[in-house]
Design an enzyme around this catalytic site. Structure first.
Site, PDB file in Angstrom:
ATOM      1  N   GLU A 261       3.946  -0.130   5.355  1.00  0.00           N
ATOM      2  CA  GLU A 261       4.076   0.674   6.418  1.00  0.00           C
ATOM      3  C   GLU A 261       4.045   2.020   6.740  1.00  0.00           C
ATOM      4  O   GLU A 261       4.793   2.719   5.891  1.00  0.00           O
ATOM      5  CB  GLU A 261       5.030  -0.183   7.271  1.00  0.00           C
ATOM      6  CG  GLU A 261       4.397   0.577   8.922  1.00  0.00           C
ATOM      7  CD  GLU A 261       5.682   0.592   9.732  1.00  0.00           C
ATOM      8  OE1 GLU A 261       5.910   0.627  10.729  1.00  0.00           O
ATOM      9  OE2 GLU A 261       7.008  -0.750   9.395  1.00  0.00           O
TER      10      GLU A 261
ATOM     11  N   PRO B 266       0.784  -1.700   0.203  1.00  0.00           N
ATOM     12  CA  PRO B 266      -0.004  -0.054  -0.031  1.00  0.00           C
ATOM     13  C   PRO B 266       0.759   1.318  -0.122  1.00  0.00           C
ATOM     14  O   PRO B 266       0.059   2.387  -0.075  1.00  0.00           O
ATOM     15  CB  PRO B 266      -0.928  -0.331   1.423  1.00  0.00           C
ATOM     16  CG  PRO B 266      -0.475  -0.863   2.031  1.00  0.00           C
ATOM     17  CD  PRO B 266       0.770  -2.079   1.624  1.00  0.00           C
ATOM     18  N   PHE B 267       2.099   0.958   0.392  1.00  0.00           N
ATOM     19  CA  PHE B 267       3.051   2.206   0.512  1.00  0.00           C
ATOM     20  C   PHE B 267       3.990   2.777  -0.442  1.00  0.00           C
ATOM     21  O   PHE B 267       5.453   2.773  -0.094  1.00  0.00           O
ATOM     22  CB  PHE B 267       3.067   2.842   1.742  1.00  0.00           C
ATOM     23  CG  PHE B 267       2.618   2.996   2.893  1.00  0.00           C
ATOM     24  CD1 PHE B 267       0.838   4.016   2.664  1.00  0.00           C
ATOM     25  CD2 PHE B 267       2.289   2.120   3.460  1.00  0.00           C
ATOM     26  CE1 PHE B 267       0.206   3.953   3.418  1.00  0.00           C
ATOM     27  CE2 PHE B 267       1.022   1.688   4.390  1.00  0.00           C
ATOM     28  CZ  PHE B 267      -0.135   3.161   4.425  1.00  0.00           C
TER      29      PHE B 267
ATOM     30  N   LYS C 210       4.428  -4.656  13.152  1.00  0.00           N
ATOM     31  CA  LYS C 210       5.293  -5.757  14.224  1.00  0.00           C
ATOM     32  C   LYS C 210       5.102  -6.633  14.859  1.00  0.00           C
ATOM     33  O   LYS C 210       3.463  -6.678  14.791  1.00  0.00           O
ATOM     34  CB  LYS C 210       5.517  -4.929  15.688  1.00  0.00           C
ATOM     35  CG  LYS C 210       6.874  -4.391  15.309  1.00  0.00           C
ATOM     36  CD  LYS C 210       8.450  -5.002  16.547  1.00  0.00           C
ATOM     37  CE  LYS C 210       8.663  -3.937  15.154  1.00  0.00           C
ATOM     38  NZ  LYS C 210       9.785  -3.286  14.412  1.00  0.00           N
TER      39      LYS C 210
END
Length: 435
Positions: free
Chosen positions: A234, A216-217, A250
């Site tokens: 993230e 997504p990033f 995490k």
């Protein structure tokens, strides 16, 4: 200051390919792609910024102060990155490890040309000095025809590690001893893999890495001879008005082609006490970081240890929100929370000191952030992980991987997790690199 025009696209996926291909010829490029991953906080599906009108490039000395002045003076869209080693600006820390990439510590630019994609609507914003080129550029991009690809024989390249497996295991054991002594509760320990004297096609490398992971990033960054091909899952931090969102990761489990085993892997991840403890400690650290600039009582944990599934891995993600105090600037938020807790540990300063002592490579842009500011001083930044970094001037390429070390860590299992995370970057470099 900017002229705006909106185009309607008939084939969004194809136009995105053409847009990035066209952009690759410019000196400064930032491409941000959500890959249509469901994200309720996303403002745009993809963004392209090219061709600097103004820029700032600096080392760590008063870096955030310089960025704040640049952002407020420009009062426009700016795109770029923050390197991990800006820790030396926020705290009394040093970076002495080997640096093969030699990236500047901070680099942002004000783009002359900006493309904002949402659904099938493309919003084009050009500075007035080049706004007569909007229609010409759109036509040029639309008319791009990709030649038929001829299969290339993959070349097996020599990828080296700064640490042998034995050295890695020994250093993890050393870090666990720090935890038993009470120096830290948790720390993110990373290792670098690299190739020297290599010629890469950065766009080809990014496209291949992105197709493997579809995160997504995702981001492609080109600043002079500095390149980042980033497949990050993230988000570091987003500011939208006075609302802040941070989503630390995490906890990792591999995907499986067998649907039943895949579901079992995700379920085991949610029940793994070691993985949950990693995530909870970092979520608490992020809460503390955000409280420095948030309105009293506004910091909330929206999600705790939620499983998010990507093409290669399941991850545990927590979402922490806050309302920003009115007198606090956008850059102040970043300065007070950087580097992100998911890539450092707790307590943060002690963890960063031990990381510097045990790691072999300077992190640089790895575990830093790529993103943008809007004219209204909103921002969105990812965490630079699952990424290939490349300096085309000295022909050095590398990727780093790591994980959180806690008192429950088993060094062998931590090494295996690193290899899972390294798989996509290794695959791309082995198939594309030429000597």
């Amino acid at each position: 200051m900017r002229s705006t025009k909106i185009f309607e696209l008939s084939d969004v996926a194809l136009f995105k390919q053409k847009l990035l291909s066209w952009a690759s010829g410019f000196r400064e490029v930032v491409w941000l792609d959500s890959n249509d991953y469901p994200d309720k906080y996303r403002q745009y599906d993809a963004i392209l910024a090219i061709e600097a009108f103004t820029a700032i490039k600096t080392d760590t000395v008063e870096a955030f102060k310089k960025l704040k002045e640049y952002q407020q003076t420009t009062a426009d869209w700016i795109f770029g990155y923050l390197s991990y080693d800006l820790k030396n600006d926020t705290e009394n820390l040093k970076s002495k490890n080997h640096d093969g990439l030699l990236f500047p510590e901070l680099y942002f630019f004000q783009p002359q040309k900006l493309f904002l994609l949402k659904g099938n609507k493309l919003e084009v914003q050009y500075l007035r000095v080049v706004d007569d080129e909007i229609d010409l550029d759109f036509t040029e991009i639309s008319d791009i025809i990709f030649p038929e690809k001829t299969p290339e024989r993959p070349q097996k390249s020599a990828i080296y590690s700064r640490l042998s497996k034995e050295e890695y295991l020994r250093k993890v054991e050393n870090m666990i001893r720090h935890i038993y002594r009470g120096d830290i509760y948790e720390a993110n320990f990373c290792q670098e893999f690299y190739i020297e004297n290599v010629a890469l096609d950065p766009i080809q490398a990014f496209n291949q890495l992105n197709s493997i992971s579809n995160p997504p990033f995702a981001s492609f960054l080109k600043m002079e001879n500095y390149h980042a091909m980033c497949a990050s899952p993230e988000r570091y931090m987003q500011k939208n008005g006075n609302r802040l969102i941070s989503q630390p990761i995490k906890g990792t489990a591999a995907r499986n082609s067998d649907p039943q085993i895949d579901v079992e892997n995700a379920q085991k991840l949610t029940e793994d006490l070691k993985e949950r403890s990693e995530n909870i400690m970092i979520a608490d650290l992020v809460r503390n970081d955000l409280s420095r600039t948030a309105k009293k009582g506004s910091v909330r944990v929206e999600e705790l240890c939620e499983v998010y599934s990507f093409k290669q891995v399941h991850q545990l993600i927590s979402t922490i929100s806050a309302e920003l105090q009115e007198e606090v600037s956008a850059v102040d938020v970043l300065q007070s929370t950087f580097p992100m807790g998911s890539m450092t540990g707790a307590p943060k300063i002690s963890a960063m000191k031990i990381i510097e002592e045990l790691e072999e490579s300077k992190r640089g842009l790895y575990s830093g952030a790529i993103g943008y500011f809007t004219p209204e001083a909103d921002f969105d930044f990812n965490v630079v992980i699952r990424s290939i970094l490349y300096n085309s001037e000295n022909n050095y390429a590398s990727f780093s991987v790591g994980g959180a070390i806690t008192a429950q860590s088993k060094p062998e299992k931590e090494y295996e997790e690193c290899m899972v995370k390294a798989k996509a970057m290794r695959q791309v470099l082995e198939s594309l690199s030429q000597f």
